[in-house]
Design a protein around this motif. Structure first.
Motif, PDB file in Angstrom:
ATOM      1  N   ASP A   7      37.709  36.138  35.062  1.00  0.00           N
ATOM      2  CA  ASP A   7      39.162  36.270  35.211  1.00  0.00           C
ATOM      3  C   ASP A   7      39.470  37.309  36.290  1.00  0.00           C
ATOM      4  O   ASP A   7      38.569  37.961  36.816  1.00  0.00           O
ATOM      5  CB  ASP A   7      39.831  36.656  33.884  1.00  0.00           C
ATOM      6  N   GLY A   8      40.740  37.429  36.616  1.00  0.00           N
ATOM      7  CA  GLY A   8      41.159  38.359  37.669  1.00  0.00           C
ATOM      8  C   GLY A   8      40.884  39.804  37.334  1.00  0.00           C
ATOM      9  O   GLY A   8      40.581  40.610  38.217  1.00  0.00           O
ATOM     10  N   ASN A   9      40.958  40.152  36.065  1.00  0.00           N
ATOM     11  CA  ASN A   9      40.719  41.552  35.678  1.00  0.00           C
ATOM     12  C   ASN A   9      39.283  41.974  35.932  1.00  0.00           C
ATOM     13  O   ASN A   9      39.032  43.113  36.322  1.00  0.00           O
ATOM     14  CB  ASN A   9      41.079  41.774  34.203  1.00  0.00           C
TER      15      ASN A   9
END
Length: 188
Positions: free
Chosen positions: A149-151
């Motif tokens: 994911d982006g995190n």
């Protein structure tokens, strides 16, 4: 604009020069939000832009001529040399390159203004420091390939920036700010 606004709200002040790659949003934002700061177009990006309009048969000459422009000691002499090079480009039927040179030479020679110390000129004419950090981030993210994911991607990038700034760059002085005159006009 939001990026600059956030930095100003957190205490950014005294900005005298912003170096970038001619992103239209950056240029207009510097003009509106940092009115006392000057804009310096990255010399390396500018050289690439001009040389992209030169056919391979003339690239060696054009590259040497452009380097001679940026080797000048003063802004006036650099602008004069640039006009001479542009005229020679037109004589060699390189009109697009000559137009590109004439259009961008003014903002690409900001670093030669007398308000910036001679010792700073080599470092403030490009945004190489940022480019180097971006290369380091790309190198690390390519190893991972894909992130869940982006995190997770953001965590890796932030960790790398923290590491680089805490270890490699914090021990070196990029610019000796004591060289700036005390009598420079107050910026921002």
């Amino acid at each position: 604009e939001q990026f600059f606004r956030g930095m100003i709200e957190r205490g950014l002040k005294g900005v005298r020069l912003v170096v970038g790659d001619r992103c239209a949003g950056l240029v207009s934002t510097v003009g509106s939000m940092l009115p006392k700061a000057r804009y310096q177009r990255c010399m390396a990006h500018f050289l690439r832009n001009v040389l992209s309009k030169v056919p391979p048969s003339h690239r060696e000459w054009a590259s040497a001529a452009l380097k001679a422009v940026f080797a000048m000691e003063s802004r006036e002499s650099a602008l004069d040399k640039a006009e001479t090079v542009a005229a020679e480009m037109e004589a060699r039927r390189l009109k697009a390159a000559a137009n590109c040179l004439r259009e961008g030479i003014g903002e690409t020679t900001t670093y030669l203004l007398p308000e910036f110390p001679d010792g700073h000129r080599r470092r403030i004419r490009t945004n190489n420091m940022i480019e180097r950090l971006n290369r380091e981030i790309r190198r690390r993210t390519r190893v991972v390939g894909s992130f869940p994911d982006g995190n997770s991607a953001l965590m890796l990038v932030c960790a790398r920036i923290r590491y680089v700034t805490a270890n490699e760059w914090s021990n070196r002085r990029y610019l000796d700010m004591s060289r700036l005159d005390d009598n420079l006009q107050e910026a921002n």
